[in-house]
Motif scaffolding. Structure first.
Motif: not given
Length: 135
Positions: A65-69
């Motif tokens: 859901x948050x590929x830059x996390x």
């Protein structure tokens, strides 16, 4: 100023705390329990491998859901974490060293437990917090 924190869950059924709406420490809960928080997260810090702190399914969902996390962990968790999130999202945080994320600084601290474990000193510009569990 006091650090803003939300204890999502604590205990043998799962552990997760959100600091300043931007850092999740430990992820031993179902993804649904993070529904009000996951969009604002910038960093996930993991302490140790026990399932009440390290929920593989939730970690996979966060990474999807948050590929830059960013995901930070001690060297002892890298292999297990890489099964859940992309290696390019993992920061290896070695106790005794400072890690600067621009919005905060992280200082991992070695803790004693039946598996390798660490706590975290988290320094925000306006507050500081120390997180230690299972020690």
């Amino acid at each position: 100023m006091i650090c803003d924190y939300q204890i999502i869950r604590t205990g043998s059924r799962g552990n997760a705390v959100v600091l300043n709406k931007s850092i999740l420490i430990d992820c031993g809960i179902p993804f649904k329990a993070l529904s009000a928080y996951f969009r604002g997260l910038r960093l996930v810090l993991l302490t140790h491998i026990h399932s009440d702190h390290f929920n593989r399914t939730t970690l996979r969902s966060l990474a999807r859901e948050r590929p830059t996390l960013r995901f930070g962990c001690g060297p002892w968790l890298v292999e297990a974490l890489a099964e859940c999130v992309g290696k390019e999202q993992i920061d290896i945080l070695t106790p005794g060293y400072k890690f600067d994320y621009s919005f905060c600084c992280i200082y991992p601290v070695r803790l004693f437990h039946d598996v390798p474990n660490c706590g975290y000193k988290v320094h925000f510009p306006s507050s500081k917090i120390f997180y230690a569990t299972d020690t």
